[in-house]
Design a protein around this motif. Structure first.
Motif, PDB file in Angstrom:
ATOM      1  N   LEU A 137       0.828  -1.206   0.000  1.00 60.25           N
ATOM      2  CA  LEU A 137       0.000   0.000   0.000  1.00 60.25           C
ATOM      3  C   LEU A 137       0.866   1.261   0.000  1.00 60.25           C
ATOM      4  O   LEU A 137       0.626   2.192  -0.758  1.00 60.25           O
ATOM      5  CB  LEU A 137      -0.905   0.023   1.234  1.00 60.25           C
ATOM      6  CG  LEU A 137      -1.552   1.395   1.392  1.00 60.25           C
ATOM      7  CD1 LEU A 137      -2.704   1.554   0.441  1.00 60.25           C
ATOM      8  CD2 LEU A 137      -1.975   1.664   2.801  1.00 60.25           C
ATOM      9  N   GLU A 140       2.302   2.310  -3.272  1.00 53.94           N
ATOM     10  CA  GLU A 140       1.462   2.904  -4.311  1.00 53.94           C
ATOM     11  C   GLU A 140       0.899   4.260  -3.907  1.00 53.94           C
ATOM     12  O   GLU A 140       0.114   4.849  -4.627  1.00 53.94           O
ATOM     13  CB  GLU A 140       0.308   1.968  -4.681  1.00 53.94           C
ATOM     14  CG  GLU A 140      -0.609   1.652  -3.544  1.00 53.94           C
ATOM     15  CD  GLU A 140      -1.849   0.871  -3.952  1.00 53.94           C
ATOM     16  OE1 GLU A 140      -1.706  -0.309  -4.309  1.00 53.94           O
ATOM     17  OE2 GLU A 140      -2.947   1.449  -3.907  1.00 53.94           O
TER      18      GLU A 140
ATOM     19  N   LEU B  19      -5.711   0.651   6.919  1.00 54.46           N
ATOM     20  CA  LEU B  19      -4.676   1.147   5.993  1.00 54.46           C
ATOM     21  C   LEU B  19      -4.683   0.337   4.703  1.00 54.46           C
ATOM     22  O   LEU B  19      -4.672   0.879   3.614  1.00 54.46           O
ATOM     23  CB  LEU B  19      -3.291   1.033   6.618  1.00 54.46           C
ATOM     24  CG  LEU B  19      -2.841   2.114   7.589  1.00 54.46           C
ATOM     25  CD1 LEU B  19      -1.391   1.881   7.961  1.00 54.46           C
ATOM     26  CD2 LEU B  19      -3.012   3.489   6.975  1.00 54.46           C
ATOM     27  N   PHE B  22      -7.184   0.970   2.084  1.00 58.17           N
ATOM     28  CA  PHE B  22      -7.046   2.199   1.323  1.00 58.17           C
ATOM     29  C   PHE B  22      -6.571   1.942  -0.103  1.00 58.17           C
ATOM     30  O   PHE B  22      -6.645   2.818  -0.943  1.00 58.17           O
ATOM     31  CB  PHE B  22      -6.019   3.132   1.984  1.00 58.17           C
ATOM     32  CG  PHE B  22      -6.527   3.857   3.201  1.00 58.17           C
ATOM     33  CD1 PHE B  22      -5.644   4.452   4.077  1.00 58.17           C
ATOM     34  CD2 PHE B  22      -7.881   3.953   3.463  1.00 58.17           C
ATOM     35  CE1 PHE B  22      -6.101   5.136   5.200  1.00 58.17           C
ATOM     36  CE2 PHE B  22      -8.352   4.626   4.581  1.00 58.17           C
ATOM     37  CZ  PHE B  22      -7.455   5.223   5.452  1.00 58.17           C
ATOM     38  N   SER B  23      -6.058   0.767  -0.370  1.00 56.82           N
ATOM     39  CA  SER B  23      -5.474   0.555  -1.689  1.00 56.82           C
ATOM     40  C   SER B  23      -6.493   0.735  -2.800  1.00 56.82           C
ATOM     41  O   SER B  23      -7.617   0.268  -2.722  1.00 56.82           O
ATOM     42  CB  SER B  23      -4.889  -0.851  -1.796  1.00 56.82           C
ATOM     43  OG  SER B  23      -4.516  -1.094  -3.140  1.00 56.82           O
ATOM     44  N   SER B  24      -6.052   1.411  -3.847  1.00 58.52           N
ATOM     45  CA  SER B  24      -6.938   1.616  -4.986  1.00 58.52           C
ATOM     46  C   SER B  24      -7.280   0.295  -5.651  1.00 58.52           C
ATOM     47  O   SER B  24      -8.259   0.189  -6.365  1.00 58.52           O
ATOM     48  CB  SER B  24      -6.280   2.553  -5.988  1.00 58.52           C
ATOM     49  OG  SER B  24      -5.010   2.049  -6.319  1.00 58.52           O
ATOM     50  N   ARG B  43      -3.569   9.916  -0.410  1.00 61.69           N
ATOM     51  CA  ARG B  43      -3.460  10.065   1.029  1.00 61.69           C
ATOM     52  C   ARG B  43      -2.047  10.470   1.417  1.00 61.69           C
ATOM     53  O   ARG B  43      -1.079  10.099   0.765  1.00 61.69           O
ATOM     54  CB  ARG B  43      -3.838   8.759   1.733  1.00 61.69           C
ATOM     55  CG  ARG B  43      -5.285   8.362   1.473  1.00 61.69           C
ATOM     56  CD  ARG B  43      -5.636   7.076   2.168  1.00 61.69           C
ATOM     57  NE  ARG B  43      -7.010   6.701   1.908  1.00 61.69           N
ATOM     58  CZ  ARG B  43      -7.408   5.957   0.891  1.00 61.69           C
ATOM     59  NH1 ARG B  43      -6.511   5.528   0.010  1.00 61.69           N
ATOM     60  NH2 ARG B  43      -8.680   5.652   0.728  1.00 61.69           N
ATOM     61  N   PHE B  44      -1.953  11.218   2.496  1.00 65.40           N
ATOM     62  CA  PHE B  44      -0.666  11.684   2.994  1.00 65.40           C
ATOM     63  C   PHE B  44      -0.635  11.469   4.498  1.00 65.40           C
ATOM     64  O   PHE B  44      -1.662  11.544   5.161  1.00 65.40           O
ATOM     65  CB  PHE B  44      -0.500  13.186   2.737  1.00 65.40           C
ATOM     66  CG  PHE B  44      -0.726  13.587   1.309  1.00 65.40           C
ATOM     67  CD1 PHE B  44      -2.002  13.841   0.842  1.00 65.40           C
ATOM     68  CD2 PHE B  44       0.351  13.722   0.438  1.00 65.40           C
ATOM     69  CE1 PHE B  44      -2.219  14.212  -0.476  1.00 65.40           C
ATOM     70  CE2 PHE B  44       0.137  14.102  -0.886  1.00 65.40           C
ATOM     71  CZ  PHE B  44      -1.147  14.352  -1.335  1.00 65.40           C
ATOM     72  N   VAL B  45       0.560  11.245   5.028  1.00 72.20           N
ATOM     73  CA  VAL B  45       0.718  11.178   6.477  1.00 72.20           C
ATOM     74  C   VAL B  45       1.219  12.545   6.921  1.00 72.20           C
ATOM     75  O   VAL B  45       2.052  13.149   6.253  1.00 72.20           O
ATOM     76  CB  VAL B  45       1.740  10.082   6.873  1.00 72.20           C
ATOM     77  CG1 VAL B  45       1.983  10.095   8.369  1.00 72.20           C
ATOM     78  CG2 VAL B  45       1.243   8.726   6.426  1.00 72.20           C
ATOM     79  N   TYR B  95      -7.880  11.434   9.321  1.00 74.69           N
ATOM     80  CA  TYR B  95      -8.037  10.294  10.221  1.00 74.69           C
ATOM     81  C   TYR B  95      -6.835  10.223  11.144  1.00 74.69           C
ATOM     82  O   TYR B  95      -5.716  10.470  10.723  1.00 74.69           O
ATOM     83  CB  TYR B  95      -8.095   8.981   9.431  1.00 74.69           C
ATOM     84  CG  TYR B  95      -9.246   8.887   8.476  1.00 74.69           C
ATOM     85  CD1 TYR B  95      -9.052   9.071   7.115  1.00 74.69           C
ATOM     86  CD2 TYR B  95     -10.526   8.588   8.928  1.00 74.69           C
ATOM     87  CE1 TYR B  95     -10.111   8.972   6.222  1.00 74.69           C
ATOM     88  CE2 TYR B  95     -11.588   8.487   8.048  1.00 74.69           C
ATOM     89  CZ  TYR B  95     -11.364   8.678   6.695  1.00 74.69           C
ATOM     90  OH  TYR B  95     -12.416   8.578   5.822  1.00 74.69           O
ATOM     91  N   LYS B 107     -10.345  12.685  -1.566  1.00 79.32           N
ATOM     92  CA  LYS B 107     -11.102  11.964  -2.588  1.00 79.32           C
ATOM     93  C   LYS B 107     -11.609  12.980  -3.587  1.00 79.32           C
ATOM     94  O   LYS B 107     -12.271  13.940  -3.197  1.00 79.32           O
ATOM     95  CB  LYS B 107     -12.297  11.247  -1.958  1.00 79.32           C
ATOM     96  CG  LYS B 107     -11.913   9.942  -1.311  1.00 79.32           C
ATOM     97  CD  LYS B 107     -13.137   9.140  -0.915  1.00 79.32           C
ATOM     98  CE  LYS B 107     -12.715   7.775  -0.404  1.00 79.32           C
ATOM     99  NZ  LYS B 107     -13.780   7.056   0.258  1.00 79.32           N
ATOM    100  N   ARG B 124      -2.747  20.066  -3.936  1.00 76.21           N
ATOM    101  CA  ARG B 124      -1.704  19.052  -3.728  1.00 76.21           C
ATOM    102  C   ARG B 124      -0.407  19.659  -3.212  1.00 76.21           C
ATOM    103  O   ARG B 124       0.178  19.148  -2.251  1.00 76.21           O
ATOM    104  CB  ARG B 124      -1.482  18.258  -5.006  1.00 76.21           C
ATOM    105  CG  ARG B 124      -0.580  17.060  -4.815  1.00 76.21           C
ATOM    106  CD  ARG B 124      -0.586  16.163  -6.056  1.00 76.21           C
ATOM    107  NE  ARG B 124       0.182  14.962  -5.818  1.00 76.21           N
ATOM    108  CZ  ARG B 124       1.497  14.876  -6.027  1.00 76.21           C
ATOM    109  NH1 ARG B 124       2.157  15.921  -6.471  1.00 76.21           N
ATOM    110  NH2 ARG B 124       2.122  13.752  -5.776  1.00 76.21           N
ATOM    111  N   LEU B 128       1.385  18.634   0.320  1.00 74.20           N
ATOM    112  CA  LEU B 128       2.755  18.120   0.359  1.00 74.20           C
ATOM    113  C   LEU B 128       3.598  18.910   1.360  1.00 74.20           C
ATOM    114  O   LEU B 128       4.456  18.356   2.035  1.00 74.20           O
ATOM    115  CB  LEU B 128       3.394  18.171  -1.032  1.00 74.20           C
ATOM    116  CG  LEU B 128       2.968  17.034  -1.959  1.00 74.20           C
ATOM    117  CD1 LEU B 128       3.537  17.221  -3.364  1.00 74.20           C
ATOM    118  CD2 LEU B 128       3.429  15.688  -1.412  1.00 74.20           C
TER     119      LEU B 128
END
Lengths: 216, 139
Positions: A137, A140, B19, B22-24, B43-45, B95, B107, B124, B128
């Motif tokens: 994950l 990607e 987590l 979340f994969s596309s 998604r970003f952390v 989240y 989204k 974006r 970032l």
């Protein structure tokens, strides 16, 4: 008499018997099965028109890009391809989409999700499999997590999901865990499937059963 | 049949399976849609506080014409951005992951032609800036 009827018959013809049988095995009505067939035709013909969905065609439909290599899409493809033929036929397609239908029972979704995450089909979701999936994950996405963070997340998860602490999640533990965390099954439902007959307004469907009534 | 509990998800920290989901690759809705719109998620952390992130987003949108911010009813920490020309709708949700880490989820539903400009040139880059660019937990 049946000029129109036989034209429609021919189009749906081969699938007619299967439509009724498939409708009985799933939550789809016969006309919904026919709508799924139109969808199936589009996907199965996108690269090679051979009446089955190849891995390439599956990936193309999901990502709009043939080249994408994705662990999770591959797992889902494998679960659609129950007969292990390397391609998905119409029956496989309908039965698999059935799992994702909003009206389908939770147990069926729970079973499917367990198989999805059990990468090596050992009958358990093991810690190394969870780690592999998290790494896939992160690969990607833009999300960045250190190894330490990943280990912490997995530890926390296994504390909750693996009460007997044997390092793997068995089927029962998975059922309990998912029941406590229903958001985990979100990916197992496609709300669009409730409206599948209205999703393709350019196609006109006549179930053969209805036509017989009219003709008689 | 019980409704999937989105509120539940907001209150708890994300676990490993959240987590993974979340994969596309898990989003097979692409099988069902053909349209002029594209649905994307990124998604970003981040180590920033949710309130600060959303404030920065709102402040940026204030300066951009033809884009508005609305509350996202489905998320306790989230906003919806709408292009008034009908080119895009973007949901930004935060989240909690663990400790002070959060996941910013974006989204987008955007027109395949021309709908991505605001995302690419404004939102974006801002996210970032706010994102954790390396996995190191060092202070």
């Amino acid at each position: 008499m049946g000029c129109f009827c036989s034209k429609v018959s021919k189009q749906i013809g081969v699938e007619e018997e299967d439509s009724v049988k498939l409708s009985e095995e799933t939550v789809f009505s016969v006309s919904e099965i026919e709508a799924v067939f139109e969808l199936f035709k589009g996907i199965s013909g996108s690269v090679v028109d051979d009446g089955v969905i190849s891995k390439e065609e599956f990936i193309l439909a999901i990502f709009n890009n043939k080249e994408k290599d994705n662990l999770f899409a591959s797992r889902i493809f494998d679960l659609f391809d129950v007969k292990r033929k390397g391609v998905i036929d119409f029956g496989d397609f309908v039965r698999a989409l059935n799992v994702f239908h909003p009206r389908t029972a939770q147990e069926i979704k729970i079973n499917f999700s367990f198989k999805l995450y059990d990468l090596d089909k050992s009958g358990f979701i093991e810690r190394h499999e969870v780690k592999e999936m998290i790494l896939a994950l992160l690969g990607e996405s833009e999300m960045k997590l250190s190894d330490e963070m990943i280990e912490t997340i997995i530890n926390k998860t296994f504390l909750a999901a693996d009460p007997n602490q044997d390092g793997k999640i068995d089927k029962n533990e998975w059922e309990v865990f998912v029941t406590k965390n229903p958001s985990l099954l979100k990916i197992m439902t496609l709300p669009y499937l409730s409206d599948i007959t209205t999703a393709f307004p350019s196609f006109v469907f006549h179930s053969n059963l209805e036509d017989n009534d009219v003709v008689a | 049949m019980p409704e999937l509990d989105e509120d539940h998800m907001m209150a708890k920290d994300l676990n490993a399976f959240d987590l993974i989901s979340f994969s596309s690759g898990f989003d097979i809705s692409g099988l069902l849609t053909h349209s002029e719109y594209l649905n994307c998620v990124e998604r970003f952390v981040s180590k920033e506080k949710p309130e600060k992130i959303l404030e920065r987003v709102k402040a940026m949108v204030d300066k951009v014409e033809r884009v508005v911010v609305r509350k996202d009813e489905k998320a306790c920490e989230g906003v919806k951005l709408e292009g008034l020309d009908g080119n895009f709708v973007i949901a930004v949700r935060i989240y909690r992951l663990m400790n002070e880490l959060v996941v910013i989820e974006v989204k987008r539903k955007e027109k395949k032609v021309g709908g991505g400009q605001f995302w690419r040139t404004q939102l974006r880059p801002l996210l970032l800036e706010l994102a954790l660019l390396h996995g190191n937990a060092s202070k």
